[in-house]
Design an enzyme around this catalytic site. Structure first.
Site, PDB file in Angstrom:
ATOM      1  N   ASP A 108       0.862  -1.172   0.000  1.00 29.90           N
ATOM      2  CA  ASP A 108       0.000   0.000   0.000  1.00 29.90           C
ATOM      3  C   ASP A 108       0.910   1.237   0.000  1.00 29.90           C
ATOM      4  O   ASP A 108       2.082   1.157   0.382  1.00 29.90           O
ATOM      5  CB  ASP A 108      -0.897  -0.021   1.234  1.00 29.90           C
ATOM      6  CG  ASP A 108      -1.763   1.219   1.348  1.00 29.90           C
ATOM      7  OD1 ASP A 108      -2.401   1.587   0.352  1.00 29.90           O
ATOM      8  OD2 ASP A 108      -1.793   1.819   2.438  1.00 29.90           O
TER       9      ASP A 108
ATOM     10  N   ASP B 105      -0.170   4.958   0.972  1.00 28.92           N
ATOM     11  CA  ASP B 105      -0.409   5.937   2.033  1.00 28.92           C
ATOM     12  C   ASP B 105      -0.306   5.288   3.411  1.00 28.92           C
ATOM     13  O   ASP B 105      -1.081   4.395   3.750  1.00 28.92           O
ATOM     14  CB  ASP B 105      -1.801   6.553   1.874  1.00 28.92           C
ATOM     15  CG  ASP B 105      -2.026   7.114   0.473  1.00 28.92           C
ATOM     16  OD1 ASP B 105      -1.046   7.598  -0.112  1.00 28.92           O
ATOM     17  OD2 ASP B 105      -3.156   7.046  -0.028  1.00 28.92           O
TER      18      ASP B 105
ATOM     19  N   GLY C 130      -8.067   3.936   3.022  1.00 28.01           N
ATOM     20  CA  GLY C 130      -7.787   2.805   2.148  1.00 28.01           C
ATOM     21  C   GLY C 130      -8.796   2.558   1.046  1.00 28.01           C
ATOM     22  O   GLY C 130      -8.584   1.702   0.191  1.00 28.01           O
TER      23      GLY C 130
ATOM     24  N   ASN D 165      -3.620   9.550  -7.341  1.00 29.69           N
ATOM     25  CA  ASN D 165      -2.403  10.358  -7.428  1.00 29.69           C
ATOM     26  C   ASN D 165      -1.141   9.548  -7.150  1.00 29.69           C
ATOM     27  O   ASN D 165      -0.087  10.106  -6.884  1.00 29.69           O
ATOM     28  CB  ASN D 165      -2.485  11.516  -6.431  1.00 29.69           C
ATOM     29  CG  ASN D 165      -3.685  12.395  -6.672  1.00 29.69           C
ATOM     30  OD1 ASN D 165      -3.847  12.951  -7.746  1.00 29.69           O
ATOM     31  ND2 ASN D 165      -4.548  12.510  -5.670  1.00 29.69           N
TER      32      ASN D 165
ATOM     33  N   ASP E  45      -1.554  -0.592   6.197  1.00 25.71           N
ATOM     34  CA  ASP E  45      -1.804   0.062   7.485  1.00 25.71           C
ATOM     35  C   ASP E  45      -3.286   0.255   7.739  1.00 25.71           C
ATOM     36  O   ASP E  45      -3.695   0.547   8.860  1.00 25.71           O
ATOM     37  CB  ASP E  45      -1.096   1.415   7.548  1.00 25.71           C
ATOM     38  CG  ASP E  45      -1.744   2.442   6.628  1.00 25.71           C
ATOM     39  OD1 ASP E  45      -2.052   2.081   5.470  1.00 25.71           O
ATOM     40  OD2 ASP E  45      -1.935   3.591   7.056  1.00 25.71           O
TER      41      ASP E  45
END
Length: 251
Positions: free
Chosen positions: A14, A16, A59, A138, A194
């Site tokens: 992942d 972020d 997420g 992004n 996370d």
């Protein structure tokens, strides 16, 4: 190898909160977006950047997060279209407002987590395949501006979700797509997440190992385990050092 079972030959990261601190920036953008929206409505408390963020938007694809949060407040908006202006009172309008704020914050400067860079370099040096899997549209801008694209072979993100009609997390579609693009079976890949929705996606996809990343404390490690994480660590390089996050909410 690198804190992972021997069967694992690929890592699906992942973005972020795992590779970069963009989760903090996303949170700020969501908070401003929803607070501005809620300010014009009676009897609506502000967006909670902890509980609301974790429960409804973290997420998930942008529009799904908006729908879920608004539903929690008993609010329904028309979908609108992807080219709605950022002040439009639609799901897409709110999403475009949030994205506008996010890009402004990213331009102010963003650095990847040093422990994540260390782990990515070790994974590449040891021949593990590597992909980034994010709901953010992004992702390309973030990984190129931070130099992470040098260590990642495959990207599955919000653009991919829209182009291929994939379901976002907690569905496993995006992770399965990344494993397929790498030519690796799910049981041979490890998911690094996370967010509770991301950990649930890793579990649902039948992946060989699910690594939870707990950077916030306060019982989040226990929640990640409950969602399906096989191990929880405070940072990626903790896997290189054998440092697992302890169980229990009283730490």
């Amino acid at each position: 190898m690198l804190g992972l079972p021997e069967r694992v030959t690929a890592c699906l990261f992942d973005l972020d909160g795992v590779l970069t601190p963009t989760a903090i920036i996303h949170n700020k953008a969501w908070t401003r977006t929803f607070d501005d929206f809620l300010a014009g409505r009676d009897d609506q408390r502000p967006f909670d950047p902890v509980a609301d963020y974790n429960d409804y938007v973290d997420g998930k694809p942008r529009e799904a997060g908006i729908r879920d949060f608004l539903a929690s407040r008993g609010i329904t908006l028309p979908e609108g279209t992807p080219d709605d202006p950022p002040d439009a009172q639609t799901v897409n309008g709110l999403g475009n407002r949030k994205n506008e704020l996010l890009l402004t914050l990213i331009k102010e400067g963003l650095e990847p987590y040093p422990g994540s860079v260390r782990y990515l370099k070790a994974a590449a040096a040891n021949g593990l395949r590597r992909a980034v899997v994010s709901s953010s549209a992004n992702t390309l801008q973030v990984i190129t501006s931070t130099g992470l694209d040098a260590y990642l072979e495959v990207r599955v993100d919000g653009v991919t979700i829209r182009q291929q009609g994939l379901h976002g997390k907690p569905a496993p579609d995006t992770f399965l797509a990344a494993a397929r693009d790498l030519g690796v079976a799910p049981e041979r890949a490890a998911v690094f997440e996370d967010a509770l929705s991301g950990v649930a996606a890793g579990k649902a996809g039948g992946f060989g190992y699910v690594v939870g990343i707990d950077r916030i404390g306060g019982g989040h490690a226990d929640d990640l385990r409950a969602a399906g994480a096989d191990i929880v660590v405070p940072d990626l390089d903790a896997l290189l050092e054998g440092r697992e996050q302890p169980e229990g909410r009283d730490r």
